[in-house]
Design an enzyme around this catalytic site. Structure first.
Site, PDB file in Angstrom:
ATOM      1  N   GLY A   1       1.165  -1.514   0.049  1.00 17.44           N
ATOM      2  CA  GLY A   1      -0.114   0.262   0.507  1.00 17.44           C
ATOM      3  C   GLY A   1       0.734   1.323  -0.424  1.00 17.44           C
ATOM      4  O   GLY A   1       2.035   1.623   0.803  1.00 17.44           O
TER       5      GLY A   1
ATOM      6  N   ARG B   1      -0.323  -6.621  -4.892  1.00 16.97           N
ATOM      7  CA  ARG B   1      -0.927  -7.738  -5.694  1.00 16.97           C
ATOM      8  C   ARG B   1      -0.153  -8.532  -6.292  1.00 16.97           C
ATOM      9  O   ARG B   1      -0.873  -8.805  -7.274  1.00 16.97           O
ATOM     10  CB  ARG B   1      -2.742  -8.168  -6.014  1.00 16.97           C
ATOM     11  CG  ARG B   1      -3.353  -6.774  -6.854  1.00 16.97           C
ATOM     12  CD  ARG B   1      -4.486  -6.990  -6.480  1.00 16.97           C
ATOM     13  NE  ARG B   1      -5.102  -7.099  -5.537  1.00 16.97           N
ATOM     14  CZ  ARG B   1      -6.732  -7.606  -5.024  1.00 16.97           C
ATOM     15  NH1 ARG B   1      -7.367  -7.257  -6.420  1.00 16.97           N
ATOM     16  NH2 ARG B   1      -7.226  -6.759  -3.614  1.00 16.97           N
TER      17      ARG B   1
ATOM     18  N   ASP C   1       5.597  -5.759   5.698  1.00 16.24           N
ATOM     19  CA  ASP C   1       5.744  -7.525   5.613  1.00 16.24           C
ATOM     20  C   ASP C   1       5.911  -7.890   4.388  1.00 16.24           C
ATOM     21  O   ASP C   1       6.863  -8.614   4.278  1.00 16.24           O
ATOM     22  CB  ASP C   1       5.487  -8.118   6.544  1.00 16.24           C
ATOM     23  CG  ASP C   1       3.685  -7.497   6.697  1.00 16.24           C
ATOM     24  OD1 ASP C   1       3.329  -7.035   5.129  1.00 16.24           O
ATOM     25  OD2 ASP C   1       2.605  -7.948   7.344  1.00 16.24           O
TER      26      ASP C   1
ATOM     27  N   THR D   1       5.089   1.005   6.575  1.00 20.80           N
ATOM     28  CA  THR D   1       3.705   0.639   7.015  1.00 20.80           C
ATOM     29  C   THR D   1       3.090   2.257   7.825  1.00 20.80           C
ATOM     30  O   THR D   1       3.945   2.644   8.668  1.00 20.80           O
ATOM     31  CB  THR D   1       3.274  -0.387   6.978  1.00 20.80           C
ATOM     32  OG1 THR D   1       2.110  -0.675   7.112  1.00 20.80           O
ATOM     33  CG2 THR D   1       4.483  -0.309   7.767  1.00 20.80           C
TER      34      THR D   1
ATOM     35  N   ASP E   1       0.477   0.686   8.704  1.00 19.74           N
ATOM     36  CA  ASP E   1       0.399   0.211  10.549  1.00 19.74           C
ATOM     37  C   ASP E   1       0.915  -0.058  11.195  1.00 19.74           C
ATOM     38  O   ASP E   1       1.521  -0.511  12.510  1.00 19.74           O
ATOM     39  CB  ASP E   1       0.828  -1.359   9.605  1.00 19.74           C
ATOM     40  CG  ASP E   1      -0.930  -1.316   8.630  1.00 19.74           C
ATOM     41  OD1 ASP E   1      -1.705  -0.421   8.615  1.00 19.74           O
ATOM     42  OD2 ASP E   1      -1.139  -2.357   7.797  1.00 19.74           O
TER      43      ASP E   1
ATOM     44  N   ASP F   1       3.622  -2.288  11.677  1.00 20.67           N
ATOM     45  CA  ASP F   1       3.499  -3.807  12.700  1.00 20.67           C
ATOM     46  C   ASP F   1       4.622  -4.732  12.405  1.00 20.67           C
ATOM     47  O   ASP F   1       4.923  -5.208  11.796  1.00 20.67           O
ATOM     48  CB  ASP F   1       2.447  -3.997  12.293  1.00 20.67           C
ATOM     49  CG  ASP F   1       2.354  -3.991  10.293  1.00 20.67           C
ATOM     50  OD1 ASP F   1       2.813  -3.577   9.468  1.00 20.67           O
ATOM     51  OD2 ASP F   1       1.566  -4.723   9.868  1.00 20.67           O
TER      52      ASP F   1
ATOM     53  N   ARG G   1      -4.493  -3.371  10.297  1.00 19.31           N
ATOM     54  CA  ARG G   1      -4.884  -4.287   9.709  1.00 19.31           C
ATOM     55  C   ARG G   1      -4.854  -5.414  11.121  1.00 19.31           C
ATOM     56  O   ARG G   1      -5.260  -4.361  11.791  1.00 19.31           O
ATOM     57  CB  ARG G   1      -3.570  -4.980   8.762  1.00 19.31           C
ATOM     58  CG  ARG G   1      -3.837  -5.886   7.394  1.00 19.31           C
ATOM     59  CD  ARG G   1      -3.074  -5.906   6.327  1.00 19.31           C
ATOM     60  NE  ARG G   1      -1.436  -6.419   7.178  1.00 19.31           N
ATOM     61  CZ  ARG G   1      -0.778  -6.768   6.549  1.00 19.31           C
ATOM     62  NH1 ARG G   1      -1.102  -7.186   4.754  1.00 19.31           N
ATOM     63  NH2 ARG G   1       0.280  -6.262   6.432  1.00 19.31           N
TER      64      ARG G   1
HETATM   65  O1  F6P Z   1      -0.992  -2.053   5.749  1.00 17.85           O
HETATM   66  C1  F6P Z   1      -1.770  -0.870   4.879  1.00 17.85           C
HETATM   67  C2  F6P Z   1      -3.203  -0.639   4.529  1.00 17.85           C
HETATM   68  O2  F6P Z   1      -3.722   0.600   4.491  1.00 17.85           O
HETATM   69  C3  F6P Z   1      -3.960  -1.532   5.874  1.00 17.85           C
HETATM   70  O3  F6P Z   1      -3.581  -0.619   6.870  1.00 17.85           O
HETATM   71  C4  F6P Z   1      -5.291  -1.721   5.244  1.00 17.85           C
HETATM   72  O4  F6P Z   1      -5.930  -2.733   5.669  1.00 17.85           O
HETATM   73  C5  F6P Z   1      -5.077  -2.314   4.080  1.00 17.85           C
HETATM   74  O5  F6P Z   1      -3.619  -1.827   3.504  1.00 17.85           O
HETATM   75  C6  F6P Z   1      -5.818  -2.238   2.500  1.00 17.85           C
HETATM   76  O6  F6P Z   1      -5.901  -1.929   1.410  1.00 17.85           O
HETATM   77  P1  F6P Z   1      -6.164  -1.883   0.476  1.00 17.85           P
HETATM   78  O7  F6P Z   1      -5.109  -0.271  -0.022  1.00 17.85           O
HETATM   79  O8  F6P Z   1      -5.921  -2.733  -1.171  1.00 17.85           O
HETATM   80  O9  F6P Z   1      -8.080  -1.763   0.538  1.00 17.85           O
END
Ligand code: F6P
Length: 363
Positions: free
Chosen positions: A13, A81, A118, A140, A142, A144, A186
């Site tokens: 992301g 992805r 990660d 990130t 997050d 994490d 997350r």
């Molecule tokens: O890992 C970063 C994050 O923003 C998470 O907090 C969230 O769950 C996910 O990515 C959302 O992903 P996407 O942009 O694919 O909806």
């Protein structure tokens, strides 16, 4: 090994501070006389999937990164992805890693800096095992990733969430309402916990502390009885009721992480019939991922970028740069992948939040 050309890609992301890293890498590498190839859309560009990465891989010059420090997102594009080891082609997971290796050589890269979370670090680790000279840079919102004190992007996301709480407070007070704010993170509750503390929220629900409704209701009612007929509730998207599961959207798509969805609305729907106050839910979503990085994230991104160039020069492949306050160090990427950093329910930060009356839904 004499370096002539390195690559840089951003994966996972997007988050504020990615452009600060790109800029720092380009400026420092050029000062050494190296070329820097920007790889488009993470490993999609590395695999040369030009139909997925239409802007194409390109050499980055200092002039091209001159004004990107303050910009959110990533000028290189990204993808969360595009794992080459299980890339989805015609609805089937396919191993395209050989193609990534082949194209790395065709691009004339002596090393590759992979900026990501990660998932990207796991991919970097595996590509390294196939012979690519990779240095990782952790990012990130997050927060994490285990091997670093901070990832850039987190500070900006917490600021954005805090700003949202500040705004929701106005409506909460004006209408005597319970305002529920769902934030990202997350499986980690860092954004929720830190923004709840910074924004003076009354309830904070995080994945690390499974919640029950009764303590939340008691907290909100108690405030009302004491003359405070409004409450601010922050809930992490990965929150888990003590008697239930995390909340996901539909079926998991091939090649993608399961998508957390609905934690805030679920809590709002559970609270509304049990309270005399109106409940409203806001899902902050991707607003947390965008925007100009805070000074903290700009500086951390810049430090990580320059340290990654040093790591390439020092031949520290298979390593990730990390902040061990106050120093930037290198750690094995494997170490970063091994440890997910979660909030410690018994730690000082949670205790400080409890000390100022924040309810976690557990007592
Ligand atoms: O890992 C970063 C994050 O923003 C998470 O907090 C969230 O769950 C996910 O990515 C959302 O992903 P996407 O942009 O694919 O909806």
């Amino acid at each position: 090994m004499s370096i002539k050309r390195i690559g840089i890609m951003t994966g996972g992301g997007d988050c504020p501070g990615l452009n600060a890293v790109i800029r720092a890498v380009v400026l420092k590498a050029h000062a050494k006389g190296w070329e820097v190839m920007g790889i488009e859309d993470a490993t999609e560009g590395l695999m040369d999937l030009s139909y997925r990465a239409p802007r194409g891989n390109r050499l980055l010059t200092p002039a091209m990164v001159d004004d990107i420090l303050t910009r959110g997102g990533t000028i290189l594009g990204t993808s969360n992805r595009s794992d080459p080891f299980r890339y989805v082609v015609d609805g089937k997971e396919t191993d395209l890693s050989a193609r990534a290796v082949e194209n790395y050589r065709a691009l004339g890269l002596d090393a590759l800096i992979s900026v990501g979370g990660d998932g990207s670090m796991r991919i970097a680790q595996r590509l390294g095992e196939l012979g690519l000279s990779i240095v990782g840079v952790p990012k990130t919102i997050d927060q994490d990733l285990g091997a670093t004190d901070y990832t850039f992007g987190f500070n900006t996301a917490v600021q954005t969430a805090t700003d949202a709480i500040d705004r929701l407070r106005d409506t909460a007070i004006s209408h005597d309402r319970v305002m529920v704010l769902e934030v990202m993170g997350r499986n980690a509750g860092w954004i929720a916990l830190c923004s709840a503390m910074a924004g003076g929220a009354h309830v904070c629900i995080i994945p690390e502390i499974p919640y029950r409704l009764e303590p939340v209701i008691a907290k909100i009612r108690g405030r009302r009885e004491q003359g405070q007929p409004f409450s601010l509730v922050v809930i992490a998207e990965g929150a888990r009721p003590a008697d239930g599961e995390q909340s996901f959207e539909g079926e998991r798509q091939l090649g993608a992480m399961p998508k957390l969805f609905g934690a805030g609305y679920r809590l709002g729907a559970q609270l509304q019939p049990r309270l005399e106050l109106e409940v409203r839910v806001t899902v902050l979503g991707h607003i947390q991922r965008g925007g100009s990085p805070t000074q903290f994230d700009r500086i951390l991104g810049t430090r990580f970028g320059t340290a990654a160039v040093d790591a390439v020069e020092g031949g520290k492949f298979g390593c990730m740069v990390a902040l061990r306050t106050p120093e930037i160090v290198t750690v094995p990427i494997a170490e970063a992948c091994a440890n997910e950093r979660l909030v410690d329910p018994g730690g000082q930060l949670v205790q400080a939040a409890r000390d100022v009356g924040i309810c976690f839904g557990d007592a």
